[in-house]
Design an enzyme around this catalytic site. Structure first.
Site, PDB file in Angstrom:
ATOM      1  N   SER A 205     -22.946   3.170  59.315  1.00  0.00           N
ATOM      2  CA  SER A 205     -21.663   2.604  58.898  1.00  0.00           C
ATOM      3  C   SER A 205     -20.569   3.016  59.861  1.00  0.00           C
ATOM      4  CB  SER A 205     -21.345   3.146  57.497  1.00  0.00           C
ATOM      5  OG  SER A 205     -20.003   2.907  57.158  1.00  0.00           O
TER       6      SER A 205
ATOM      7  N   TYR B 113     -20.532  10.603  51.229  1.00  0.00           N
ATOM      8  CA  TYR B 113     -21.268   9.408  51.671  1.00  0.00           C
ATOM      9  C   TYR B 113     -21.336   9.367  53.195  1.00  0.00           C
ATOM     10  CZ  TYR B 113     -21.977   4.514  53.005  1.00  0.00           C
ATOM     11  OH  TYR B 113     -22.419   3.362  53.617  1.00  0.00           O
TER      12      TYR B 113
ATOM     13  N   LYS C 169     -24.580   9.589  56.070  1.00  0.00           N
ATOM     14  CA  LYS C 169     -24.879   8.652  57.170  1.00  0.00           C
ATOM     15  C   LYS C 169     -24.952   9.401  58.493  1.00  0.00           C
ATOM     16  CE  LYS C 169     -25.220   4.843  54.869  1.00  0.00           C
ATOM     17  NZ  LYS C 169     -26.529   4.255  54.683  1.00  0.00           N
TER      18      LYS C 169
HETATM   19  P1  NAD Z   1     -26.912  -2.297  47.876  1.00  0.00           P
HETATM   20  O1  NAD Z   1     -26.612  -1.231  46.898  1.00  0.00           O
HETATM   21  O2  NAD Z   1     -26.675  -3.706  47.479  1.00  0.00           O
HETATM   22  O3  NAD Z   1     -28.422  -2.154  48.399  1.00  0.00           O
HETATM   23  C1  NAD Z   1     -29.097  -0.935  48.425  1.00  0.00           C
HETATM   24  C2  NAD Z   1     -30.427  -1.138  47.710  1.00  0.00           C
HETATM   25  O4  NAD Z   1     -31.171   0.087  47.751  1.00  0.00           O
HETATM   26  C3  NAD Z   1     -30.268  -1.501  46.240  1.00  0.00           C
HETATM   27  O5  NAD Z   1     -31.059  -2.645  45.949  1.00  0.00           O
HETATM   28  C4  NAD Z   1     -30.787  -0.278  45.475  1.00  0.00           C
HETATM   29  O6  NAD Z   1     -31.408  -0.625  44.251  1.00  0.00           O
HETATM   30  C5  NAD Z   1     -31.753   0.327  46.475  1.00  0.00           C
HETATM   31  N1  NAD Z   1     -31.920   1.777  46.364  1.00  0.00           N
HETATM   32  C6  NAD Z   1     -30.958   2.728  46.255  1.00  0.00           C
HETATM   33  N2  NAD Z   1     -31.514   3.954  46.210  1.00  0.00           N
HETATM   34  C7  NAD Z   1     -32.857   3.780  46.312  1.00  0.00           C
HETATM   35  C8  NAD Z   1     -33.963   4.659  46.331  1.00  0.00           C
HETATM   36  N3  NAD Z   1     -33.787   5.987  46.217  1.00  0.00           N
HETATM   37  N4  NAD Z   1     -35.203   4.134  46.444  1.00  0.00           N
HETATM   38  C9  NAD Z   1     -35.393   2.796  46.543  1.00  0.00           C
HETATM   39  N5  NAD Z   1     -34.374   1.918  46.522  1.00  0.00           N
HETATM   40  C10 NAD Z   1     -33.127   2.399  46.414  1.00  0.00           C
HETATM   41  O7  NAD Z   1     -26.091  -1.943  49.219  1.00  0.00           O
HETATM   42  P2  NAD Z   1     -25.837  -2.811  50.515  1.00  0.00           P
HETATM   43  O8  NAD Z   1     -24.398  -3.178  50.535  1.00  0.00           O
HETATM   44  O9  NAD Z   1     -26.849  -3.855  50.652  1.00  0.00           O
HETATM   45  O10 NAD Z   1     -26.035  -1.677  51.619  1.00  0.00           O
HETATM   46  C11 NAD Z   1     -27.274  -1.469  52.253  1.00  0.00           C
HETATM   47  C12 NAD Z   1     -27.161  -0.290  53.191  1.00  0.00           C
HETATM   48  O11 NAD Z   1     -26.114  -0.531  54.124  1.00  0.00           O
HETATM   49  C13 NAD Z   1     -26.825   1.031  52.514  1.00  0.00           C
HETATM   50  O12 NAD Z   1     -27.537   2.056  53.144  1.00  0.00           O
HETATM   51  C14 NAD Z   1     -25.338   1.187  52.778  1.00  0.00           C
HETATM   52  O13 NAD Z   1     -24.940   2.544  52.797  1.00  0.00           O
HETATM   53  C15 NAD Z   1     -25.211   0.560  54.140  1.00  0.00           C
HETATM   54  N6  NAD Z   1     -23.864   0.053  54.403  1.00  0.00           N
HETATM   55  C16 NAD Z   1     -23.310  -0.853  53.553  1.00  0.00           C
HETATM   56  C17 NAD Z   1     -22.021  -1.313  53.779  1.00  0.00           C
HETATM   57  C18 NAD Z   1     -21.386  -2.304  52.844  1.00  0.00           C
HETATM   58  O14 NAD Z   1     -20.182  -2.500  52.894  1.00  0.00           O
HETATM   59  N7  NAD Z   1     -22.102  -2.970  51.972  1.00  0.00           N
HETATM   60  C19 NAD Z   1     -21.298  -0.858  54.893  1.00  0.00           C
HETATM   61  C20 NAD Z   1     -21.908   0.065  55.762  1.00  0.00           C
HETATM   62  C21 NAD Z   1     -23.194   0.508  55.498  1.00  0.00           C
HETATM   63  C1  UD1 Z   2     -15.146   1.279  52.439  1.00  0.00           C
HETATM   64  C2  UD1 Z   2     -15.595   2.683  52.676  1.00  0.00           C
HETATM   65  C3  UD1 Z   2     -16.518   2.735  53.884  1.00  0.00           C
HETATM   66  C4  UD1 Z   2     -17.689   1.788  53.683  1.00  0.00           C
HETATM   67  C5  UD1 Z   2     -17.103   0.385  53.427  1.00  0.00           C
HETATM   68  C6  UD1 Z   2     -18.154  -0.625  53.171  1.00  0.00           C
HETATM   69  C7  UD1 Z   2     -13.699   3.992  51.814  1.00  0.00           C
HETATM   70  C8  UD1 Z   2     -12.623   4.961  52.154  1.00  0.00           C
HETATM   71  N1  UD1 Z   2     -14.435   3.537  52.841  1.00  0.00           N
HETATM   72  O1  UD1 Z   2     -14.463   0.855  53.587  1.00  0.00           O
HETATM   73  O2  UD1 Z   2     -17.009   4.033  54.057  1.00  0.00           O
HETATM   74  O3  UD1 Z   2     -18.500   1.771  54.827  1.00  0.00           O
HETATM   75  O4  UD1 Z   2     -16.261   0.445  52.273  1.00  0.00           O
HETATM   76  O5  UD1 Z   2     -18.792  -0.364  51.942  1.00  0.00           O
HETATM   77  O6  UD1 Z   2     -13.906   3.663  50.667  1.00  0.00           O
HETATM   78  N2  UD1 Z   2      -8.304  -2.570  49.331  1.00  0.00           N
HETATM   79  C9  UD1 Z   2      -7.250  -2.929  48.487  1.00  0.00           C
HETATM   80  N3  UD1 Z   2      -7.534  -3.124  47.161  1.00  0.00           N
HETATM   81  C10 UD1 Z   2      -8.800  -3.008  46.644  1.00  0.00           C
HETATM   82  C11 UD1 Z   2      -9.864  -2.648  47.517  1.00  0.00           C
HETATM   83  C12 UD1 Z   2      -9.573  -2.429  48.859  1.00  0.00           C
HETATM   84  O7  UD1 Z   2      -6.107  -3.050  48.909  1.00  0.00           O
HETATM   85  O8  UD1 Z   2      -8.982  -3.197  45.431  1.00  0.00           O
HETATM   86  C13 UD1 Z   2      -8.025  -2.399  50.771  1.00  0.00           C
HETATM   87  C14 UD1 Z   2      -8.357  -1.024  51.307  1.00  0.00           C
HETATM   88  O9  UD1 Z   2      -7.256  -0.167  51.199  1.00  0.00           O
HETATM   89  C15 UD1 Z   2      -8.722  -1.358  52.776  1.00  0.00           C
HETATM   90  C16 UD1 Z   2      -9.318  -2.754  52.690  1.00  0.00           C
HETATM   91  O10 UD1 Z   2      -8.860  -3.299  51.460  1.00  0.00           O
HETATM   92  O11 UD1 Z   2      -7.544  -1.424  53.556  1.00  0.00           O
HETATM   93  C17 UD1 Z   2     -10.854  -2.754  52.690  1.00  0.00           C
HETATM   94  O12 UD1 Z   2     -11.312  -1.872  51.678  1.00  0.00           O
HETATM   95  P1  UD1 Z   2     -12.858  -1.745  51.292  1.00  0.00           P
HETATM   96  O13 UD1 Z   2     -13.420  -3.100  51.069  1.00  0.00           O
HETATM   97  O14 UD1 Z   2     -12.973  -0.756  50.191  1.00  0.00           O
HETATM   98  O15 UD1 Z   2     -13.534  -1.201  52.620  1.00  0.00           O
HETATM   99  P2  UD1 Z   2     -13.150   0.094  53.497  1.00  0.00           P
HETATM  100  O16 UD1 Z   2     -12.153   0.945  52.822  1.00  0.00           O
HETATM  101  O17 UD1 Z   2     -12.835  -0.374  54.859  1.00  0.00           O
END
Ligand code: NAD
Ligand code: UD1
Length: 338
Positions: A125, A149, A153
């Site tokens: 991330s 978190y 990572k």
């Molecule tokens: P998500 O929660 O939708 O998907 C994660 C999946 O992993 C879920 O289906 C959950 O049931 C499964 N899971 C969790 N713990 C588990 C375990 N111990 N064993 C087996 N399955 C398990 O999340 P996502 O948004 O699809 O994110 C996927 C990955 O990307 C994560 O590692 C997350 O940290 C990373 N990531 C996500 C974002 C984002 O904004 N969505 C941003 C940066 C990184």
């Molecule tokens: C967050 C996580 C980041 C993670 C990413 C994707 C934090 C501090 N960081 O990023 O680690 O990788 O999600 O899952 O939580 N906002 C509003 N109102 C809301 C929600 C968000 O104004 O109800 C604003 C936030 O202040 C930010 C932007 O929208 O400026 C994006 O927020 P968000 O979607 O939560 O993502 P990040 O904070 O960038």
């Protein structure tokens, strides 16, 4: 036909990646404990692709279950999404985050090593850049973490790097996602957060669909173009596509590579709200509240390394991301439970 094991494959990003893997004729084996996803995803994936992935409801911390799966399938590479991802929650229950994310990845890598599968793409991330000194952010920027978190990572990145150092047979790609949003254009799969969404886009779409009264904008006094936070939003379909490119790269790779996945363009919260209203014709009432602790002013990627080495760049625009997110939310007001 190569078999790719996808941990967390029924989750948000995982399900979109599974669709593209199936469409590219990979065999897909999903391991997910369904802690944050629904089995209904599988039928939707089949509706889109005409193929049903192999699914195991199992936990990545369960060494025996994983061993059995690796014994049963000749896995050529793993795409590892499984883990917990809520930043705020990670400060409430840090041990749970360390156990699921770090210990889970440890068990996965041990089982992989024993089975002779040493190729992995890992979901990292942009959070590993902490509060960056400037933007855009390149892969060379110093890393740090500001919450449990983010520390998981970062630690997993170090763990995989040590693993590669110790045994160059490991081929590893770390993908640092910026802000994934949007949904598959079919409207059949998308983000389905449990409870109150933490992230901006699911909150916006839930307001528009009438599940929440208004959006809180967390601060408008940042030193950004309009005072609200600026992020690099990337379409989940573009992100999924990068996983295919990374998986192909694993074959040719020597070493461990890290890539930023973003569009390279930053949008403010107000720009998101205004663009959403324009492309959907829906209203998103909002009020400006306090800053959210831990938030940074702005964050966007320099994604040129992924372009140069993976031949990948984001193709979809903000309008596409918001139209697709809305198609999913409006067609499935209660997500997969709809
Ligand atoms: P998500 O929660 O939708 O998907 C994660 C999946 O992993 C879920 O289906 C959950 O049931 C499964 N899971 C969790 N713990 C588990 C375990 N111990 N064993 C087996 N399955 C398990 O999340 P996502 O948004 O699809 O994110 C996927 C990955 O990307 C994560 O590692 C997350 O940290 C990373 N990531 C996500 C974002 C984002 O904004 N969505 C941003 C940066 C990184
Ligand atoms: C967050 C996580 C980041 C993670 C990413 C994707 C934090 C501090 N960081 O990023 O680690 O990788 O999600 O899952 O939580 N906002 C509003 N109102 C809301 C929600 C968000 O104004 O109800 C604003 C936030 O202040 C930010 C932007 O929208 O400026 C994006 O927020 P968000 O979607 O939560 O993502 P990040 O904070 O960038």
């Amino acid at each position: 036909m190569e078999t790719i094991l996808v941990t967390g494959g029924t989750g948000y990003i995982g399900s979109h990646t599974v669709v593209q893997l199936l469409e590219s004729n990979y065999n897909v084996v999903i391991v997910d404990n369904l802690s944050n996803s629904s089995k209904a995803v599988l039928q939707r994936v089949e509706q889109i692709t005409g193929k049903m992935p192999t699914f195991y409801q199992a936990d990545i911390r369960d060494e025996q279950a994983l061993t059995d799966i690796f014994n049963k399938h000749k896995v050529s590479a793993v795409i590892h999404f499984a883990g917990l991802k809520a930043v705020g929650e990670s400060s409430q229950i840090p041990l749970e985050y360390y156990e699921q994310n770090i210990y889970g990845t440890l068990v996965l890598c041990q089982v992989m090593a024993k089975s002779g599968c040493k190729r992995i793409v890992f979901s990292s991330s942009a959070t590993v850049y902490g509060d960056p000194a400037s933007v855009p952010i390149t892969e060379q920027f110093p890393t740090s973490a500001t919450n449990p978190y983010g520390r998981t990572k970062l630690f997993i990145e170090h763990m995989l790097s040590d693993l590669h150092q110790s045994d160059p047979e490991w081929h590893i790609v770390l993908l640092r996602y910026f802000n994934p949003i949007g949904a598959h254009p079919s409207g059949l799969i998308g983000e389905d957060p449990k409870g109150i969404p933490n992230n901006l886009l699911p909150f916006v779409t839930q307001v528009a669909v009438g599940k929440r009264t208004h959006l809180s904008i967390f601060g408008n006094d940042y030193s950004t173009k309009d005072g609200t936070g600026v992020r690099d939003y990337i379409h989940v379909v573009d992100l999924a596509n990068a996983h295919l490119k990374a998986t192909e790269k694993l074959e040719r790779l020597t070493g461990l590579r890290k890539y930023n996945l973003g569009t390279g363009q930053g949008y403010s919260v107000l720009e998101i709200v205004m663009t959403f209203e324009r492309v959907t014709d829906e209203k998103v009432p909002y009020e400006v509240t306090e800053r959210r602790p831990g938030d940074i002013a702005e964050c966007w990627a320099d994604a040129s390394l992924a372009k140069a080495e993976l031949n990948w760049s984001a193709q979809l625009q903000l309008d596409d991301m918001l139209v697709d997110a809305w198609r999913w939310q409006s067609g499935n007001p209660d997500g997969y439970a709809s």
